[in-house]
Design a protein around this motif. Structure first.
Motif, short mmCIF file in Angstrom:
data_model
loop_
_atom_site.label_atom_id
_atom_site.label_comp_id
_atom_site.label_asym_id
_atom_site.label_seq_id
_atom_site.Cartn_x
_atom_site.Cartn_y
_atom_site.Cartn_z
N ASP A 143 55.07 -11.48 -121.21
CA ASP A 143 54.14 -10.63 -121.96
C ASP A 143 55.01 -9.67 -122.77
N PHE A 144 55.36 -10.07 -123.98
CA PHE A 144 56.32 -9.32 -124.79
C PHE A 144 55.80 -7.96 -125.20
N GLU A 145 54.49 -7.84 -125.38
CA GLU A 145 53.93 -6.52 -125.72
C GLU A 145 54.13 -5.56 -124.55
N CYS A 146 53.84 -6.03 -123.35
CA CYS A 146 54.02 -5.19 -122.16
C CYS A 146 55.50 -4.82 -121.97
N LEU A 147 56.37 -5.78 -122.19
CA LEU A 147 57.80 -5.55 -122.07
C LEU A 147 58.27 -4.53 -123.10
N ALA A 148 57.81 -4.67 -124.34
CA ALA A 148 58.19 -3.72 -125.40
C ALA A 148 57.65 -2.33 -125.08
N MET A 149 56.43 -2.25 -124.56
CA MET A 149 55.86 -0.96 -124.18
C MET A 149 56.66 -0.31 -123.05
N THR A 150 57.11 -1.10 -122.11
CA THR A 150 57.89 -0.57 -120.99
C THR A 150 59.22 0.00 -121.48
N ILE A 151 59.87 -0.75 -122.36
CA ILE A 151 61.14 -0.27 -122.92
C ILE A 151 60.92 0.98 -123.76
N VAL A 170 67.29 16.21 -116.86
CA VAL A 170 67.97 14.93 -117.07
C VAL A 170 69.47 15.18 -117.12
N LYS A 171 70.16 14.75 -116.08
CA LYS A 171 71.62 14.95 -116.03
C LYS A 171 72.37 13.79 -116.67
N THR A 172 71.74 12.65 -116.78
CA THR A 172 72.38 11.46 -117.34
C THR A 172 72.62 11.65 -118.84
N LYS A 173 73.81 11.31 -119.27
CA LYS A 173 74.14 11.36 -120.70
C LYS A 173 73.45 10.21 -121.42
N ARG A 174 73.16 10.42 -122.68
CA ARG A 174 72.42 9.45 -123.47
C ARG A 174 73.04 8.05 -123.44
N ASP A 175 74.33 7.94 -123.70
CA ASP A 175 74.97 6.63 -123.74
C ASP A 175 74.92 5.93 -122.39
N ASP A 176 75.08 6.69 -121.31
CA ASP A 176 74.96 6.11 -119.96
C ASP A 176 73.54 5.64 -119.70
N PHE A 177 72.57 6.45 -120.13
CA PHE A 177 71.17 6.06 -119.97
C PHE A 177 70.90 4.75 -120.70
N ILE A 178 71.35 4.66 -121.93
CA ILE A 178 71.11 3.45 -122.72
C ILE A 178 71.73 2.24 -122.04
N ARG A 179 73.00 2.34 -121.68
CA ARG A 179 73.71 1.21 -121.10
C ARG A 179 73.07 0.76 -119.78
N LYS A 180 72.79 1.71 -118.89
CA LYS A 180 72.24 1.37 -117.57
C LYS A 180 70.79 0.90 -117.67
N THR A 181 70.02 1.51 -118.52
CA THR A 181 68.63 1.11 -118.69
C THR A 181 68.55 -0.30 -119.26
N VAL A 182 69.34 -0.57 -120.27
CA VAL A 182 69.33 -1.90 -120.88
C VAL A 182 69.78 -2.95 -119.86
N LYS A 183 70.79 -2.62 -119.08
CA LYS A 183 71.26 -3.56 -118.04
C LYS A 183 70.12 -3.91 -117.09
N THR A 184 69.36 -2.90 -116.68
CA THR A 184 68.22 -3.12 -115.79
C THR A 184 67.17 -4.00 -116.46
N VAL A 186 67.62 -6.14 -118.97
CA VAL A 186 68.16 -7.48 -119.17
C VAL A 186 68.06 -8.28 -117.87
N ASN A 187 68.43 -7.67 -116.75
CA ASN A 187 68.32 -8.35 -115.47
C ASN A 187 66.87 -8.74 -115.18
N GLY A 188 65.94 -7.86 -115.46
CA GLY A 188 64.53 -8.14 -115.23
C GLY A 188 64.00 -9.22 -116.15
N ILE A 189 64.38 -9.18 -117.41
CA ILE A 189 63.91 -10.16 -118.39
C ILE A 189 64.43 -11.57 -118.05
N LEU A 190 65.70 -11.65 -117.75
CA LEU A 190 66.30 -12.96 -117.51
C LEU A 190 65.94 -13.55 -116.16
#
Length: 192
Positions: A143-151, A170-184, A186-190
């Protein structure tokens, strides 16, 4: 647009960002712009017109368009990092605060469609990207709409909390947030 009109618009938008639409008075705008209050009304019919003129200027709106997300590699991790980075580069703390300041009933009906263009562009671009990735056989159907909404919700949430509380919540730095969030993601999508 002449310099005086621009000073008035910049002052109005700055005050709405910092105080909100209702609390911003024409007297405050004139003072910050360094002009007489009469000058405001020679240039603009009312406070709402000043704000609407500001919303037409790129410097006062988050300029998110689908074209922004065209530089894809067709590799999920770097592509999603690009999506989040481009969004966060343009949706600054100042823009978030301005959007909050514009949530007054006196102006919201006029500005909401302009503000909504941002999530619409982000979400629709993500959906199209996911559909193409599926066509290329790189991700499974979902469900790509749901996935896009979640991201988007995650990205917006981080941006909103950072704008509202800086590093207080929010203590997490922006770049760390981006990298770790995307990794999560990607793991969920694949692994869906």
């Amino acid at each position: 647009m002449d310099d005086t009109s621009q000073k008035i618009i910049d002052a109005a938008m700055t005050l709405v960002r910092d105080k909100g639409y209702v609390a911003t008075t024409t007297k405050d705008i004139a003072k910050l712009a360094g002009v007489n209050e009469c000058t405001l009304f020679r240039k603009f019919s009312n406070k709402k017109q000043m704000i609407m003129c500001g919303m037409e200027q790129e410097k006062w709106r988050g300029n998110i368009t689908p074209e922004l997300f065209q530089d894809v590699q067709w590799d999920l991790q770097p592509d999603l990092e690009m999506f989040l980075t481009e969004y966060m580069n343009r949706i600054t703390s100042d823009f978030v605060k301005l959007s909050i300041g514009l949530r007054a009933p006196q102006i919201y009906d006029e500005v909401a469609p302009l503000i909504m263009k941002i999530p619409q562009a982000f979400i629709s671009s993500l959906i199209m990207y996911f559909e193409r990735m599926e066509q290329k056989g790189k991700i499974p159907h979902s469900d790509f709409e749901c996935l896009a909404m979640t991201i988007f919700s995650s990205t917006f949430g981080f941006t909103f909390l950072t704008a509202s509380f800086e590093q207080g919540l929010v203590k997490t730095k922006r770049d760390d947030f981006i990298r770790k969030t995307v990794k999560t993601f990607v793991n969920g999508i694949l692994n869906e």
